[in-house]
Motif scaffolding. Structure first.
Motif, short mmCIF file in Angstrom:
data_model
loop_
_atom_site.label_atom_id
_atom_site.label_comp_id
_atom_site.label_asym_id
_atom_site.label_seq_id
_atom_site.Cartn_x
_atom_site.Cartn_y
_atom_site.Cartn_z
N GLN A 187 1.03 -1.25 0.42
CA GLN A 187 -0.64 0.04 -0.20
C GLN A 187 1.07 1.33 0.44
O GLN A 187 1.77 1.61 0.62
N ARG A 188 0.79 2.09 -0.57
CA ARG A 188 1.53 3.22 -1.00
C ARG A 188 1.52 4.67 0.22
O ARG A 188 0.34 4.49 1.33
N ALA A 189 2.36 5.53 0.80
CA ALA A 189 2.28 5.83 1.99
C ALA A 189 1.27 7.34 1.34
O ALA A 189 1.23 7.62 0.02
N VAL A 190 0.59 7.66 2.28
CA VAL A 190 -0.23 8.97 2.01
C VAL A 190 0.76 9.45 2.01
O VAL A 190 1.98 9.77 2.48
N GLU A 191 0.97 10.71 0.54
CA GLU A 191 1.17 11.95 0.22
C GLU A 191 1.48 12.69 1.62
O GLU A 191 0.68 13.44 1.96
N VAL A 192 2.25 13.82 1.36
CA VAL A 192 2.23 15.00 2.30
C VAL A 192 2.51 16.41 1.46
O VAL A 192 3.32 15.97 0.91
N HIS A 193 1.87 17.11 2.18
CA HIS A 193 1.50 18.78 1.57
C HIS A 193 2.26 19.76 2.04
O HIS A 193 1.43 20.88 1.84
N ASP A 194 2.50 19.76 3.49
CA ASP A 194 3.00 20.41 4.37
C ASP A 194 1.70 21.18 4.00
O ASP A 194 1.37 22.27 4.91
N GLU A 195 0.65 20.35 4.81
CA GLU A 195 -0.59 20.64 5.43
C GLU A 195 -0.76 20.29 7.10
O GLU A 195 -0.45 19.84 7.47
N THR B 188 8.20 20.08 7.45
CA THR B 188 9.51 20.22 6.44
C THR B 188 9.95 18.65 6.52
O THR B 188 10.89 18.36 5.62
N ILE B 189 11.02 18.28 7.79
CA ILE B 189 11.49 17.19 8.36
C ILE B 189 10.85 16.20 8.04
O ILE B 189 9.15 15.59 8.06
N GLY B 190 11.34 14.86 7.32
CA GLY B 190 11.38 13.67 6.93
C GLY B 190 12.20 12.59 8.15
O GLY B 190 11.83 11.54 7.51
N VAL B 191 13.49 12.73 8.67
CA VAL B 191 13.90 11.81 9.55
C VAL B 191 14.08 13.00 10.63
O VAL B 191 14.72 13.96 10.91
N VAL B 192 13.43 12.19 12.02
CA VAL B 192 14.08 13.13 13.11
C VAL B 192 15.20 11.50 13.96
O VAL B 192 14.43 10.65 14.04
N GLY B 193 15.84 12.11 14.84
CA GLY B 193 16.84 11.21 15.44
C GLY B 193 17.38 12.02 16.86
O GLY B 193 16.42 12.82 16.99
N ALA C 47 19.55 3.55 15.17
CA ALA C 47 18.45 3.38 16.75
C ALA C 47 17.40 4.79 17.39
O ALA C 47 18.52 5.52 17.58
N GLY C 48 16.92 4.17 17.31
CA GLY C 48 15.54 5.45 17.29
C GLY C 48 14.78 6.70 16.04
O GLY C 48 14.43 7.58 16.77
N MET C 49 15.47 6.15 14.55
CA MET C 49 15.32 7.73 13.77
C MET C 49 14.02 6.67 13.46
O MET C 49 12.86 5.82 13.81
N LEU C 50 13.10 7.67 13.61
CA LEU C 50 12.10 8.08 13.15
C LEU C 50 11.71 8.77 11.38
O LEU C 50 12.13 9.95 11.61
N VAL C 51 11.26 7.73 10.51
CA VAL C 51 11.44 8.87 9.67
C VAL C 51 10.72 8.07 8.65
O VAL C 51 9.56 7.67 9.05
N ARG C 52 9.54 9.69 8.04
CA ARG C 52 8.46 9.50 7.44
C ARG C 52 8.25 8.53 6.49
O ARG C 52 9.47 8.52 5.66
N ARG C 53 7.37 7.68 6.03
CA ARG C 53 6.86 6.76 5.81
C ARG C 53 7.15 7.39 3.83
O ARG C 53 7.28 5.82 3.17
N ASP C 54 6.59 8.05 3.45
CA ASP C 54 7.27 8.79 1.60
C ASP C 54 8.11 9.00 2.06
O ASP C 54 7.92 7.98 0.70
N TRP D 170 10.84 7.56 3.20
CA TRP D 170 11.11 5.85 3.41
C TRP D 170 10.95 5.30 1.97
O TRP D 170 11.30 4.87 1.43
N GLU D 171 10.07 5.58 1.22
CA GLU D 171 9.13 4.38 -0.17
C GLU D 171 9.72 5.25 -1.13
O GLU D 171 10.34 4.47 -2.33
N THR D 172 10.26 6.84 -1.11
CA THR D 172 10.82 7.27 -2.05
C THR D 172 12.68 7.00 -2.27
O THR D 172 13.23 6.40 -3.23
N LEU D 173 13.04 6.49 -0.98
CA LEU D 173 14.69 6.41 -1.32
C LEU D 173 14.71 4.92 -1.44
O LEU D 173 15.55 4.24 -1.47
#
Length: 213
Positions: A93-101, A135-140, A191-198, A200-203
Motif C-alpha cells: 500500500q502506497r504511503a500517504v502523500e504529505v503536502h505540508d498541510e 518539511t522534516i523527513g527524519v528525526v533522531g 537506533a530510534g530513527m523516526l522517518v516519514r513513510r513517504d 522511506w518509500e521514495t528512497l
C-alpha cells in the motif's frame, strides 16, 4: 501492542514501530516494555528477528504475540530486515502523500534496535519536533549508553571539510543536558530513527547490502 485511542497527542501522526532483533535476549524485554510505556503510544508494532539463537524470539512471541513477529535468516542485515517488516505491514500500500498541510495525516516508521530502550517521553518529543516543521523527513534522538546512562553515544553526525565523520562529541563525553536542543545534522543513527513513510518509500529504505552491524 497497538493503540488507537479516540483522543491522542499529535493525533494526525500515525506511527509504526519496527524492532529488529538479533540475539537480544539480555535487552529485548526491557525494550518491549519501553515501547509499550511510551507517553505518546504507537499505532502499531512489528518485530523482525534475524535468526536469534537465544530466547529472543520466545520473548517476542510471549510479549506481543506471533502475529506481530516476522523471522528472517541469520545473515539478514538491519536494513533488509527493517524493509521486509515495513513491506509486510503495509502490503504494498502506497504511503500517504504529505503536502505540508497543518492537519493532514503523516505516517512514520520508528526504527528500534533490540538494545535500544526509549525513554517514556522519546516518541512524544520526536513527534513534537516533526509536528512543528512539516518539511522534516527524519528525526533522531540523543543516544546514551546502556550500562552507563551518562555516556553519550550519538547526537547526530555530519561531515567535516576534510571528509571525516564528525559526531559533535568529545571522547568520553558525559551527558549533562548540553545536547538537549534540536539542530540540523547530516545523519542520525538507525537506533530510534523516526522517518516519514513517504520518504522511506521514495528512497527505498536502507541499502540492503549493509550488514547487521
Amino acid at each position: 501492542m497497538s493503540v488507537q485511542p479516540d483522543s491522542i497527542e499529535f493525533a494526525r501522526h500515525d506511527v509504526t514501530a519496527v524492532l529488529v532483533t538479533h540475539d537480544g535476549e539480555r535487552w529485548v524485554g526491557q525494550v518491549l516494555d519501553a515501547i509499550a510505556g511510551q507517553e505518546r503510544p504507537i499505532q502499531r508494532f512489528v518485530g523482525v528477528d534475524t535468526g536469534s539463537r537465544d530466547r529472543t524470539l520466545e520473548i517476542l512471541y510471549d510479549t506481543v504475540g506471533e502475529g506481530r513477529v516476522i523471522t528472517r535468516p541469520r545473515d539478514t542485515g538491519f536494513g533488509h530486515a527493517a524493509g521486509f517488516a515495513v513491506n509486510a505491514v503495509f502490503g504494498g500500500q502506497r504511503a500517504v502523500e504529505v503536502h505540508d498541510e497543518p492537519d493532514e495525516l503523516v505516517e512514520w516508521i520508528w526504527l528500534l534496535h533490540d538494545d535500544c530502550e526509549p525513554d517514556p517521553e522519546a516518541l512524544r518529543f520526536l513527534l513534537a519536533l516533526a509536528d512543528e516543521d512539516p518539511t522534516i523527513g527524519v528525526v533522531g534522538p540523543k543516544i546514551r549508553g546502556w550500562y552507563n546512562r551518562w555516556d553519550l553515544l550519538e547526537v547526530g553526525t555530519t561531515i567535516a571539510p576534510n571528509g571525516r565523520r564528525e559526531t559533535g562529541l568529545d571522547r568520553g563525553e558525559t551527558d549533562q543536558g548540553q545536547h538537549d536542543g534540536q539542530r540540523e545534522v547530516l545523519a542520525v543513527s538507525s537506533a530510534g530513527m523516526l522517518v516519514r513513510r513517504d520518504v522511506w518509500e521514495t528512497l527505498g529504505g536502507f541499502d540492503r547490502a549493509l550488514p547487521m552491524m
